[in-house]
Motif scaffolding. Structure first.
Motif, PDB file in Angstrom:
ATOM      1  N   ALA A  56     -61.031 -51.182 -13.184  1.00 46.42           N
ATOM      2  CA  ALA A  56     -61.882 -50.127 -12.609  1.00 46.42           C
ATOM      3  C   ALA A  56     -62.640 -49.373 -13.701  1.00 46.42           C
ATOM      4  N   GLU A  57     -63.822 -48.908 -13.326  1.00 45.82           N
ATOM      5  CA  GLU A  57     -64.661 -48.141 -14.257  1.00 45.82           C
ATOM      6  C   GLU A  57     -63.946 -46.871 -14.700  1.00 45.82           C
ATOM      7  N   ARG A  58     -63.281 -46.212 -13.766  1.00 50.19           N
ATOM      8  CA  ARG A  58     -62.509 -44.997 -14.048  1.00 50.19           C
ATOM      9  C   ARG A  58     -61.420 -44.875 -12.994  1.00 50.19           C
ATOM     10  N   SER A  59     -60.291 -44.316 -13.371  1.00 49.74           N
ATOM     11  CA  SER A  59     -59.196 -44.093 -12.426  1.00 49.74           C
ATOM     12  C   SER A  59     -58.862 -42.608 -12.379  1.00 49.74           C
ATOM     13  N   VAL A  60     -58.618 -42.119 -11.165  1.00 46.63           N
ATOM     14  CA  VAL A  60     -58.216 -40.733 -10.959  1.00 46.63           C
ATOM     15  C   VAL A  60     -56.856 -40.753 -10.277  1.00 46.63           C
ATOM     16  N   LEU A  61     -55.863 -40.193 -10.933  1.00 43.18           N
ATOM     17  CA  LEU A  61     -54.484 -40.231 -10.454  1.00 43.18           C
ATOM     18  C   LEU A  61     -54.092 -38.866  -9.911  1.00 43.18           C
ATOM     19  N   VAL A  62     -53.555 -38.858  -8.696  1.00 39.69           N
ATOM     20  CA  VAL A  62     -53.151 -37.605  -8.054  1.00 39.69           C
ATOM     21  C   VAL A  62     -51.673 -37.677  -7.724  1.00 39.69           C
ATOM     22  N   ALA A  63     -50.898 -36.767  -8.290  1.00 39.17           N
ATOM     23  CA  ALA A  63     -49.450 -36.745  -8.066  1.00 39.17           C
ATOM     24  C   ALA A  63     -49.062 -35.514  -7.269  1.00 39.17           C
TER      25      ALA A  63
ATOM     26  N   VAL B 193     -53.754 -45.643 -20.336  1.00 42.16           N
ATOM     27  CA  VAL B 193     -53.958 -45.169 -21.703  1.00 42.16           C
ATOM     28  C   VAL B 193     -53.704 -46.318 -22.690  1.00 42.16           C
ATOM     29  N   ALA B 194     -52.662 -47.109 -22.418  1.00 40.25           N
ATOM     30  CA  ALA B 194     -52.298 -48.206 -23.321  1.00 40.25           C
ATOM     31  C   ALA B 194     -53.399 -49.259 -23.426  1.00 40.25           C
ATOM     32  N   ILE B 195     -54.139 -49.478 -22.335  1.00 41.42           N
ATOM     33  CA  ILE B 195     -55.191 -50.502 -22.363  1.00 41.42           C
ATOM     34  C   ILE B 195     -56.582 -49.898 -22.572  1.00 41.42           C
ATOM     35  N   GLY B 196     -56.593 -48.598 -22.862  1.00 47.10           N
ATOM     36  CA  GLY B 196     -57.849 -47.948 -23.234  1.00 47.10           C
ATOM     37  C   GLY B 196     -58.827 -47.730 -22.103  1.00 47.10           C
ATOM     38  N   LYS B 197     -58.339 -47.544 -20.891  1.00 48.65           N
ATOM     39  CA  LYS B 197     -59.221 -47.339 -19.736  1.00 48.65           C
ATOM     40  C   LYS B 197     -59.405 -45.845 -19.441  1.00 48.65           C
ATOM     41  N   PRO B 198     -60.621 -45.425 -19.032  1.00 48.77           N
ATOM     42  CA  PRO B 198     -60.858 -44.027 -18.677  1.00 48.77           C
ATOM     43  C   PRO B 198     -59.989 -43.598 -17.492  1.00 48.77           C
ATOM     44  N   VAL B 199     -59.296 -42.467 -17.642  1.00 48.77           N
ATOM     45  CA  VAL B 199     -58.399 -41.997 -16.585  1.00 48.77           C
ATOM     46  C   VAL B 199     -58.287 -40.483 -16.664  1.00 48.77           C
ATOM     47  N   GLU B 200     -58.091 -39.873 -15.525  1.00 46.70           N
ATOM     48  CA  GLU B 200     -57.750 -38.453 -15.473  1.00 46.70           C
ATOM     49  C   GLU B 200     -56.659 -38.258 -14.425  1.00 46.70           C
ATOM     50  N   ILE B 201     -55.939 -37.154 -14.523  1.00 44.79           N
ATOM     51  CA  ILE B 201     -54.799 -36.936 -13.652  1.00 44.79           C
ATOM     52  C   ILE B 201     -54.806 -35.518 -13.084  1.00 44.79           C
ATOM     53  N   VAL B 202     -54.465 -35.440 -11.796  1.00 42.99           N
ATOM     54  CA  VAL B 202     -54.282 -34.161 -11.110  1.00 42.99           C
ATOM     55  C   VAL B 202     -52.822 -34.111 -10.679  1.00 42.99           C
TER      56      VAL B 202
ATOM     57  N   ALA C  22     -68.131 -42.377  -6.888  1.00 44.33           N
ATOM     58  CA  ALA C  22     -67.743 -43.301  -5.824  1.00 44.33           C
ATOM     59  C   ALA C  22     -67.207 -44.618  -6.370  1.00 44.33           C
ATOM     60  N   ALA C  23     -67.544 -44.956  -7.617  1.00 47.28           N
ATOM     61  CA  ALA C  23     -67.069 -46.214  -8.196  1.00 47.28           C
ATOM     62  C   ALA C  23     -65.660 -46.098  -8.758  1.00 47.28           C
ATOM     63  N   SER C  24     -65.187 -44.875  -8.940  1.00 42.08           N
ATOM     64  CA  SER C  24     -63.834 -44.675  -9.467  1.00 42.08           C
ATOM     65  C   SER C  24     -62.792 -45.115  -8.446  1.00 42.08           C
ATOM     66  N   HIS C  25     -61.613 -45.440  -8.950  1.00 40.08           N
ATOM     67  CA  HIS C  25     -60.484 -45.735  -8.067  1.00 40.08           C
ATOM     68  C   HIS C  25     -59.547 -44.537  -8.071  1.00 40.08           C
ATOM     69  N   TYR C  26     -59.108 -44.171  -6.867  1.00 38.01           N
ATOM     70  CA  TYR C  26     -58.304 -42.963  -6.669  1.00 38.01           C
ATOM     71  C   TYR C  26     -56.919 -43.356  -6.164  1.00 38.01           C
ATOM     72  N   TYR C  27     -55.892 -42.771  -6.765  1.00 39.85           N
ATOM     73  CA  TYR C  27     -54.511 -43.103  -6.425  1.00 39.85           C
ATOM     74  C   TYR C  27     -53.755 -41.814  -6.130  1.00 39.85           C
ATOM     75  N   CYS C  28     -52.937 -41.848  -5.083  1.00 36.87           N
ATOM     76  CA  CYS C  28     -52.147 -40.661  -4.752  1.00 36.87           C
ATOM     77  C   CYS C  28     -50.772 -41.075  -4.260  1.00 36.87           C
TER      78      CYS C  28
END
Length: 322
Positions: free
Chosen positions: A109-116, A132-141, A190-196
């Motif tokens: 994915a272009e970017r991942s947004v993680l929601v816990a 983080v280990a594979i160097g992919k853009p990510v942010e976390i909530v 819209a291209a980001s992948h979102y996980y919750c």
């Protein structure tokens, strides 16, 4: 027939937050490596009190000699988390399943947004470490009712600071309200992948927020199956098994899985609660009344598969590939 199992030693138990402990398992035979796993995977613990419970792995997916899970001492526990907190001890040996993944991470994915949400941080923490280990853009909530009930905060904060990962905290008692996910997720693409992963109300809010924001790449993992309303399992049906050629009557109030077992079949299964995915079965004909905690809305609408431990037939006849 149950899923393949492993013998695991309870190596370490650690207090992580109020009501939460982590449990580190290592192979009971030290020379043996555990099977590899992907971020988002879970394992089933076959507890000595006869219960089978599923918990997400939260350690780095590159590990081969350990599995780590986080367990909340659920106030509504039916015996699983209570056993872990009150009776499980370092040095005990448990039967566990090989890892299974119903919450896959799209590593490309272009970017991942993680929601816990609360204890839902366990698979999210694993995903964060992998990205983080594979160097992919990510942010976390990271959301929780209070800071003292939030596990792995120090480790998450340290990793986020070291790798310049955007980290947003939301503690209900400090903010004075539950998180507004539309506000927290807006403008992230819209291209980001979102996980919750989190409690049911939060997952429902997450799905609605992603739909409202036009985010099609939304992924969730539930702790528990959908609550079955009274009368939902009151209709009997006949299940035709395409592979075995058997026709099995499923009486009202009895699961398809138990009916098939009683008829001499051996479908794969484990938790019997609609959350582990072991009993997922292809559907050839019939309309499904889904009550699992795994399938997405799109997967349910496709009517191609079901968890036979909790889901039912809407009609009188069902044909399964079993």
């Amino acid at each position: 027939m149950s899923s393949p199992t492993l013998n695991a030693l309870v190596h370490t138990m650690r207090y992580e937050a109020e009501g939460i402990v982590s449990v580190e398992f290592r192979p009971a035979t030290p020379a043996v490596d555990f099977p590899a796993f992907e971020a988002g995977s879970h394992i089933d613990l076959h507890l000595p009190n006869g219960l089978v419970r599923s918990y997400s792995l939260c350690n780095p997916s590159s590990d081969r000699q350990r599995y780590v899970v986080g367990v909340l001492n659920d106030r509504k526990s039916r015996g699983g988390s209570r056993y872990v907190h009150q009776q499980l001890r370092v040095g005990m040996t448990l039967t566990i399943s090989a890892p299974r993944n119903n919450f896959r991470l799209e590593e490309g994915a272009e970017r991942s947004v993680l929601v816990a949400g609360g204890i839902g941080v366990t698979p999210i923490w694993c995903m964060l470490q992998r990205l983080v280990a594979i160097g992919k853009p990510v942010e976390i909530v990271y959301c929780a009712r209070t800071r003292r009930e939030a596990a792995f905060c120090e480790a998450i904060e340290a990793l986020a600071k070291e790798k310049s990962v955007q980290l947003t905290w939301h503690f209900d008692d400090e903010k004075g309200a539950p998180p507004n996910l539309v506000e927290l997720l807006s403008g992230k693409g819209a291209a980001s992948h979102y996980y919750c992963c989190g409690p049911t109300p939060m997952l429902d809010a997450f799905e609605k927020s992603c739909e409202q924001l036009g985010y099609a790449n939304a992924h969730i993992e539930r702790f528990a199956a959908v609550q079955v309303e009274a009368g939902a399992a009151s209709q009997a049906c006949v299940v035709e098994c395409a592979k075995s050629g058997k026709s099995v009557e499923v009486p009202a109030g009895k699961s398809i899985l138990d009916s098939l077992i009683d008829a001499g079949l051996n479908p794969d299964h484990s938790c019997k609660e609609g959350v582990c995915g072991a009993c997922e079965t292809a559907v050839l004909e019939g309309d499904i009344d889904h009550h699992d905690g795994i399938l997405t809305k799109i997967e349910r609408a496709s009517n191609k598969t079901m968890m036979i431990c909790v889901s039912r037939c809407k009609g009188e006849r069902l044909v399964l590939d079993i």
